[in-house]
Design an enzyme around this catalytic site. Sequence first.
Site, short mmCIF file in Angstrom:
data_model
loop_
_atom_site.label_atom_id
_atom_site.label_comp_id
_atom_site.label_asym_id
_atom_site.label_seq_id
_atom_site.Cartn_x
_atom_site.Cartn_y
_atom_site.Cartn_z
N GLY A 102 -5.68 37.46 40.11
CA GLY A 102 -6.26 38.16 38.98
C GLY A 102 -7.77 37.92 38.84
N ALA A 103 -8.43 37.64 39.95
CA ALA A 103 -9.84 37.24 39.91
C ALA A 103 -10.78 38.35 39.44
CB ALA A 103 -10.28 36.74 41.28
N LYS A 161 5.20 34.42 28.97
CA LYS A 161 4.55 33.24 29.58
C LYS A 161 5.51 32.06 29.61
CE LYS A 161 -0.15 34.44 27.91
NZ LYS A 161 -0.84 34.93 29.09
#
Lengths: 332, 332
Positions: B9-10, B126
């Site tokens: 997810g950079a 999450k």
Amino acid sequence: MAQKVLIHGATGETGGDILDGLMADGSFEIAALVRPQSLQKPATKSLKSRGVKVVVSDLVNQDVEEIADLLAGYDTVISAVATTAQLDQLKLVDAAAKAGIKRFIPCGFTSVSPPGGVMTLIRTEKEKIHERIWYHHLPYTIIDSGTWYQISFPSLPSGKVDYAFMGDGNTIVADGNAPNLMVDKRDIGRLTARIIKDNRTLNKRVFLHADVLTQNEIWAIMERKSGEKIEAKHATHDELIAKMHTARAACTKSPSDPRLRFAAISAEYMVCKYVRQDNNPQNARYLGYIDTRELYPDFEPKTFSAFVDELLAGQAKKLYRDKFEFMQKKST
Amino acid sequence: MAQKVLIHGATGETGGDILDGLMADGSFEIAALVRPQSLQKPATKSLKSRGVKVVVSDLVNQDVEEIADLLAGYDTVISAVATTAQLDQLKLVDAAAKAGIKRFIPCGFTSVSPPGGVMTLIRTEKEKIHERIWYHHLPYTIIDSGTWYQISFPSLPSGKVDYAFMGDGNTIVADGNAPNLMVDKRDIGRLTARIIKDNRTLNKRVFLHADVLTQNEIWAIMERKSGEKIEAKHATHDELIAKMHTARAACTKSPSDPRLRFAAISAEYMVCKYVRQDNNPQNARYLGYIDTRELYPDFEPKTFSAFVDELLAGQAKKLYRDKFEFMQKKST
């Protein structure tokens, strides 16, 4: 001023140990939450004769406000209830938050395992209670423990320990070298008395144990002390996993059958302890638990060896005596 | 030897900050996990031009073994993905466990709240990832952060800060005095660089923040620095709770509508921050988090005041620029 403690489940297998531990400590003012329908039971009468105040409450039918009124003024509420009654605690947590209880001990008191689908029958509902606690910002301590000596010994060829035996036989898993946290169940009460007087344990998970033992070590102690040679069955990891899936499926199909439920719980415990190897100090720390051995270095836990002496002398207690006759091995 | 870090997810809003922070630190060997369909995107090309190794992987279609092969040799995997892509991490966790990753940072990076039904759209998924991590005994750090300055300022009558404004208006909740953890989102990267080099944070929850500010304090700083008088709308706790229920219901009815999803997430954040008041240091500690302010006393976080200076100078960044145009206030 004495800390005022209310125990929910004080006549149960674990709750009874907690009551004993707190009474032995001597510094608490103790009450027990009892259902109206249990008021006339011998176990409840025994509470009264020991000087425990009985608070009558019906968690199922009373509303949160009524329960909160009963809880008001207590510092600590400790819950230790049957695996089938875990969700009754939801209302108790709501009431504890409303009453301003200073520390809530939810019904933990099981071996170390992660949340989320490993111990589906034992832990999943307990996690719902934790979430409700956090929802309310209610001060808490989660206490889990090593596996009880009382359910961790093999039977002997002589039948000498059958009077106290429960479990599914003398099965050694894989090489028998998986280390497991273990404790004498009576120490749960003695240690709970320490934990609830200790600010370091507030809003923490705590695990308690006396020994870390493998099955081979347990067998060796039993053989040495009894002078008997124990015949072991053997099971592989894959066999245990398959057995767990079968037992879970049977339990799901007939959820109200206590025998199937017990079999599924046992099968999950076997996988957790011997295949996954969750029940050890490293994993407990990984999961965020603190260790009572570090908190209370002066505490002398009962050793497995001392328990075996009692067991061989015929002085061990048969667990769940009245409830689950099918769990007891018949002497042959 | 440099720590080898792979970021999933950079090119995202948070992942970009993490990449910047790790590059500024200078001590890491950094790679980015990129989907095949993103290879030709400008953002991916920009990664390459900055010297970031691009590792192509398709988490949806590749199997765990293939992904594990790609992950082998990395020390740390950091995941920072969109709220709609959280469950893609399940396979990434499985692969990280298989590859023997030494520390997995799941996509946290949200404000402090308890698990279990408070932040249903942000946190519930999450928690599934956390459970999978614990299932595998995978070493991890969960990082959450204060609310970003970048989404926490009111608009000004002059329209001067509309270029960077996002949110649902200048609403002061109740008396405006609820304290909230806050941080400049760029510090998430700088602090993540510290956290992943620190053994004290292994297998822990960590929260990071710069300031604890109330809405009234934020308003006062904005008014003082801008010289403008800000007109506030007001909302009660009950109004916010009602709005949250309405927004959740609308989102449940049309789950694929990003506008409704964003509205529901915002409404849950409002309740969490201002009604429940979960996002503060006391609650973070209660929930088991450790504080980067205590871990890194030498770290100088960007202050809200400094951020406002940038904002008023027209130098703040518009967030989610390409993705959610509906989230941006149009200048009038």
